[in-house]
Design an enzyme around this catalytic site. Structure first.
Site, PDB file in Angstrom:
ATOM      1  CG  ASP A  49      -1.946  -1.174   1.052  1.00 10.13           C
ATOM      2  OD1 ASP A  49      -2.227  -1.763   0.327  1.00 10.13           O
ATOM      3  OD2 ASP A  49      -2.796  -1.020   2.082  1.00 10.13           O
ATOM      4  CG  HIS A 200       2.303  -0.092   4.306  1.00 11.07           C
ATOM      5  ND1 HIS A 200       2.151  -0.870   5.260  1.00 11.07           N
ATOM      6  CD2 HIS A 200       1.156   0.935   4.246  1.00 11.07           C
ATOM      7  CE1 HIS A 200       0.955  -1.003   5.534  1.00 11.07           C
ATOM      8  NE2 HIS A 200       0.313   0.152   4.977  1.00 11.07           N
TER       9      HIS A 200
END
Length: 240
Positions: A49, A200
């Site tokens: 993400d 991430h």
């Protein structure tokens, strides 16, 4: 009267708790069907993400290529506009590029108009860069309400949640992150499910504003361990 008032208050509290669960629990299906994971315990989806994020994302692509592993990247539209070449590199490497909104807000507290702007805007930016429709959407923080899920599906996207999150926005070492991911995989396997893990490659607040190299290092080691155990890396498209 006090008894009635107390009962009403209790219902309100319970409803509020249920609403919070529906909005913020990764596994909740209360506010609409979302994709979490498949039913093969030997499948793992690595999802990233908050990118694209320049050199960090490119290093991650190199690691994935060395291991011939597929992944899914949920990108922020504002960053896509700044680094379209990185998004093209993600797709050219065979990975999935998904919608993570334009600016990464908590969608469950936004107006319908703002939700539409965030989702449709991100879709347009990605589609302008890649020339193909976006199939998958992840709400920032996993936060949603019925309209978020419904509108994502109206745009032709599958809303995606997760069943493992390891907090790699914290200053953990690569070794700690690997142990947290492996523990998550074991939990999913015990429940007879595949693993959908959130990692991430960027930071939602500013492009290039966080050190994600421990995540990149961890992924390199993790992929070696998973190959030894015959655990397959898949994109979320393997499940729906």
């Amino acid at each position: 009267m006090l008894g009635i008032a107390g009962a009403v208050a209790g219902v309100a509290v319970a409803a509020g708790g249920l609403g919070t669960y529906g909005a913020l629990s990764a596994g909740s299906q209360l506010f609409g069907q979302t994709l979490i994971a498949g039913n093969d315990p030997n499948e793992v989806a690595l999802t990233f993400d908050d990118g694209p994020n320049g050199d960090t994302t490119m290093r991650l692509l190199d690691v994935l290529a060395r291991h011939q592993a597929k992944a899914t990247f949920f990108v922020i539209g504002g960053f896509v506009k700044q680094q379209p070449e990185v998004v093209r590199a993600i797709r050219a490497a065979g990975h999935i590029v998904g919608n993570h909104t334009m600016t990464h807000p908590w969608l469950h507290i936004q107006t319908h108009a703002r939700i539409r702007e965030e989702l449709a805007g991100c879709n347009k930016v990605i589609e302008d860069v890649l020339g193909e429709p976006v199939r998958y959407f992840r709400a920032p923080h996993g936060a949603r309400r019925p309209y978020v899920v419904r509108y994502a599906r109206e745009l032709g996207m599958v809303p995606v949640q997760w069943n493992v999150i390891v907090g790699d926005w914290n200053p953990y070492t690569a070794r700690v992150l690997e142990e947290r991911v492996k523990a998550g995989i074991r939990r999913a396997q015990r429940s007879g499910k595949s693993t959908n893990v959130v990692l991430h490659d960027g930071w939602d607040r500013v492009l290039g504003g966080a050190d994600r190299l421990p995540t990149v290092e961890m992924v390199d080691t993790l992929l070696t361990r998973c190959a030894e155990r015959r655990i397959r890396m898949v994109g979320v498209d393997a499940w729906g």
